[in-house]
Design an enzyme around this catalytic site. Structure first.
Site, mmCIF file in Angstrom:
data_model
loop_
_atom_site.group_PDB
_atom_site.id
_atom_site.type_symbol
_atom_site.label_atom_id
_atom_site.label_comp_id
_atom_site.label_asym_id
_atom_site.label_seq_id
_atom_site.Cartn_x
_atom_site.Cartn_y
_atom_site.Cartn_z
ATOM 1 N N LEU A 88 0.738 -1.288 -0.081
ATOM 2 C CA LEU A 88 -0.089 -0.195 -0.158
ATOM 3 C C LEU A 88 0.856 1.313 0.034
ATOM 4 O O LEU A 88 2.044 1.258 0.705
ATOM 5 C CB LEU A 88 -0.763 0.011 1.210
ATOM 6 C CG LEU A 88 -1.909 -1.208 1.275
ATOM 7 C CD1 LEU A 88 -2.856 -1.031 2.674
ATOM 8 C CD2 LEU A 88 -2.422 -1.431 0.097
ATOM 9 N N GLY A 133 1.093 -5.340 0.885
ATOM 10 C CA GLY A 133 -0.090 -5.383 -0.127
ATOM 11 C C GLY A 133 0.341 -6.094 -1.159
ATOM 12 O O GLY A 133 -0.235 -6.783 -2.113
ATOM 13 N N ASN A 156 4.563 -7.814 6.487
ATOM 14 C CA ASN A 156 5.447 -7.267 7.655
ATOM 15 C C ASN A 156 4.743 -6.445 8.618
ATOM 16 O O ASN A 156 5.125 -5.767 9.427
ATOM 17 C CB ASN A 156 6.629 -6.783 6.811
ATOM 18 C CG ASN A 156 6.075 -5.482 6.200
ATOM 19 O OD1 ASN A 156 4.967 -5.473 5.824
ATOM 20 N ND2 ASN A 156 6.998 -4.420 5.860
ATOM 21 N N GLU A 157 3.423 -6.396 8.551
ATOM 22 C CA GLU A 157 2.503 -5.418 9.374
ATOM 23 C C GLU A 157 2.879 -5.599 10.550
ATOM 24 O O GLU A 157 3.139 -4.586 11.607
ATOM 25 C CB GLU A 157 0.905 -5.570 9.150
ATOM 26 C CG GLU A 157 0.522 -5.359 7.855
ATOM 27 C CD GLU A 157 0.726 -6.121 6.530
ATOM 28 O OE1 GLU A 157 1.403 -7.088 6.676
ATOM 29 O OE2 GLU A 157 0.279 -5.854 5.433
HETATM 30 N N1 CO8 Z 1 4.441 3.798 0.050
HETATM 31 C C1 CO8 Z 1 4.982 4.965 -0.638
HETATM 32 N N2 CO8 Z 1 6.038 5.035 -1.154
HETATM 33 C C2 CO8 Z 1 7.014 4.187 -1.199
HETATM 34 C C3 CO8 Z 1 6.471 2.834 -0.738
HETATM 35 C C4 CO8 Z 1 5.230 2.707 -0.079
HETATM 36 N N3 CO8 Z 1 4.886 1.498 0.116
HETATM 37 N N4 CO8 Z 1 7.643 1.960 -0.881
HETATM 38 C C5 CO8 Z 1 8.602 2.643 -1.314
HETATM 39 N N5 CO8 Z 1 8.259 3.979 -1.276
HETATM 40 C C6 CO8 Z 1 9.004 5.039 -1.993
HETATM 41 C C7 CO8 Z 1 10.404 5.484 -1.398
HETATM 42 O O1 CO8 Z 1 10.010 6.234 -0.300
HETATM 43 C C8 CO8 Z 1 11.120 6.145 -2.535
HETATM 44 O O2 CO8 Z 1 10.838 7.509 -2.855
HETATM 45 P P1 CO8 Z 1 11.731 8.295 -3.306
HETATM 46 O O3 CO8 Z 1 12.340 8.102 -4.722
HETATM 47 O O4 CO8 Z 1 10.961 9.800 -3.147
HETATM 48 O O5 CO8 Z 1 12.810 8.458 -2.169
HETATM 49 C C9 CO8 Z 1 10.733 5.305 -3.855
HETATM 50 O O6 CO8 Z 1 9.475 4.530 -3.342
HETATM 51 C C10 CO8 Z 1 11.725 4.168 -4.079
HETATM 52 O O7 CO8 Z 1 11.725 3.212 -2.841
HETATM 53 P P2 CO8 Z 1 13.161 2.456 -2.536
HETATM 54 O O8 CO8 Z 1 14.212 3.527 -2.876
HETATM 55 O O9 CO8 Z 1 13.087 2.193 -1.110
HETATM 56 O O10 CO8 Z 1 13.342 1.386 -3.478
HETATM 57 P P3 CO8 Z 1 14.075 0.007 -3.392
HETATM 58 O O11 CO8 Z 1 14.018 -0.524 -4.675
HETATM 59 O O12 CO8 Z 1 15.385 0.252 -2.823
HETATM 60 O O13 CO8 Z 1 13.267 -0.871 -2.613
HETATM 61 C C11 CO8 Z 1 11.419 -2.023 -1.531
HETATM 62 C C12 CO8 Z 1 11.914 -1.309 -2.995
HETATM 63 C C13 CO8 Z 1 11.768 -3.139 -0.906
HETATM 64 C C14 CO8 Z 1 9.719 -2.237 -2.000
HETATM 65 C C15 CO8 Z 1 11.284 -0.573 -0.454
HETATM 66 O O14 CO8 Z 1 10.959 0.277 -1.167
HETATM 67 C C16 CO8 Z 1 10.479 -1.119 0.748
HETATM 68 O O15 CO8 Z 1 10.788 -1.974 1.473
HETATM 69 N N6 CO8 Z 1 9.306 -0.246 0.694
HETATM 70 C C17 CO8 Z 1 8.214 -0.441 1.934
HETATM 71 C C18 CO8 Z 1 7.452 -1.698 1.793
HETATM 72 C C19 CO8 Z 1 6.506 -1.610 2.882
HETATM 73 O O16 CO8 Z 1 6.672 -1.600 4.176
HETATM 74 N N7 CO8 Z 1 5.145 -1.689 2.748
HETATM 75 C C20 CO8 Z 1 4.251 -1.599 3.455
HETATM 76 C C21 CO8 Z 1 2.976 -0.789 3.228
HETATM 77 S S1 CO8 Z 1 1.476 -1.151 4.241
HETATM 78 C C22 CO8 Z 1 0.651 -2.312 3.722
HETATM 79 O O17 CO8 Z 1 1.008 -2.683 2.402
HETATM 80 C C23 CO8 Z 1 -0.244 -2.903 4.245
HETATM 81 C C24 CO8 Z 1 -0.890 -1.975 5.439
HETATM 82 C C25 CO8 Z 1 -2.160 -2.598 5.935
HETATM 83 C C26 CO8 Z 1 -2.886 -1.448 6.871
HETATM 84 C C27 CO8 Z 1 -3.992 -2.139 7.727
HETATM 85 C C28 CO8 Z 1 -4.491 -1.363 8.935
HETATM 86 C C29 CO8 Z 1 -5.559 -1.696 9.536
#
Ligand code: CO8
Length: 283
Positions: A88, A133, A156-157
């Protein structure tokens, strides 16, 4: 306190002999159907296919188009070189406009109901990282092929201090055993590609994206001699409890999510998490 503590291009894919449907599906996804009735839905929201409202709406439309086109199967993949989907989009949840975030969550619910409950055959060609997600989308398919390498997948939530919604849990229980799901979810475990294969979170490892697609097609071919209606009804019955739960509890689930994003501590944690992601990227 909810600790969000463990902080963890776009080439169009239109293969020869495929007709492009991207005009209908929208620019954040590409949908193409080949002569054998296999649709390929490619997520193409740079840089990492984080699922914002627009991308989710385009996926939703594309899933309808797969049905309209009477495709027998769909392969879900990504145009990003090293990420299937980052899950997400955190920015949809950070200081949100309440009307938009409500639409965001209900669209996610709708996408999951359509994908997890689809009558057509589904396979995920996971060509990179698939956290949270992203893992949910892949697990909603019937078969998963992941490119080998330093990628990871999982829900990983919990490690972020978030309780995964019930239907996220149900989706994992439909993929790996309940015991493995409990262990994975309570620890917020991210699996390496090899670990994911060992536990059954993915079904095969591929050398690259083309191999991923090829292996997904081989899986789809297995159904050539299976009557489609019997296959579809069987799948829907097996998935029926999980689907039925969300269908009955959509409002309750939405309420929980809105309470979550309205919590100031959660907002603080989301801010820290975004800062951490940007720092990691050296920005
Ligand atoms: N949302 C928004 N922006 C993101 C996200 C994200 N999930 N992930 C990465 N970005 C952004 C980064 O901030 C970066 O932005 P910028 O270029 O402006 O600095 C850009 O995307 C590129 O990211 P990376 O440099 O980190 O890219 P890599 O290729 O090195 O890594 C990964 C890719 C491994 C995917 C890494 O970006 C990562 O770990 N992202 C976070 C993943 C994560 O933790 N997602 C969890 C989202 S929450 C979810 O899905 C479920 C929530 C359920 C909620 C329920 C509530 C009740």
């Amino acid at each position: 306190m909810i600790p969000l503590r463990s902080l963890v291009n776009t080439a169009k894919l239109v293969l020869p002999n495929m007709r492009a449907l991207s005009a209908k599906a929208g620019p954040l996804v590409d949908l193409a159907v080949d002569n054998e009735g296999i649709a390929t839905l490619t997520l193409q929201r740079p840089p990492v296919n984080s699922l914002n409202l627009d991308l989710l709406q385009d996926i939703d439309k594309a899933l309808d188009d797969v049905v309209k086109n009477k495709a027998k199967a769909m392969i879900l993949t990504s145009s990003a070189p090293t990420t299937f989907s980052a899950g997400l989009d955190i920015m949809e949840m950070y200081k949100p406009d309440m009307k938009r975030v409500e639409t965001f969550w209900t669209t996610l619910q709708g996408v999951w109901l359509k994908l997890f409950g689809s009558t057509f055959i589904t396979a995920a060609a996971i060509n990179g990282h698939a956290p949270a997600g992203g893992c949910l989308l892949a697990m909603s398919c019937e078969y998963r092929v992941m490119v080998g390498g330093k990628f990871s997948t999982g829900l990983n939530e919990t490690a972020l201090g978030i309780v995964a919604p019930r239907w996220f849990m149900d989706t994992m229980c439909n993929t790996i055993s309940k015991r493995e799901t409990e262990l994975a979810l309570t620890t917020g475990r991210m699996f390496s590609v090899e670990e994911a294969l060992k536990v059954g979170l993915i079904d095969e490892i591929a050398t690259d994206k083309a191999d991923c697609i090829e292996k997904s097609k081989k899986f789809i071919k297995k159904f050539d001699r299976i009557p489609p209606m019997a296959r579809a009804i069987t799948k829907q019955k097996i998935r029926g409890d999980a689907l039925g739960w969300l269908q009955k509890n959509k409002q309750e689930d939405l309420k929980e999510f809105l309470t979550f994003v309205s919590n100031p501590k959660v907002q603080q944690s989301l801010e820290m998490y975004m800062q951490m992601l940007k720092k990691k990227a050296g920005k």
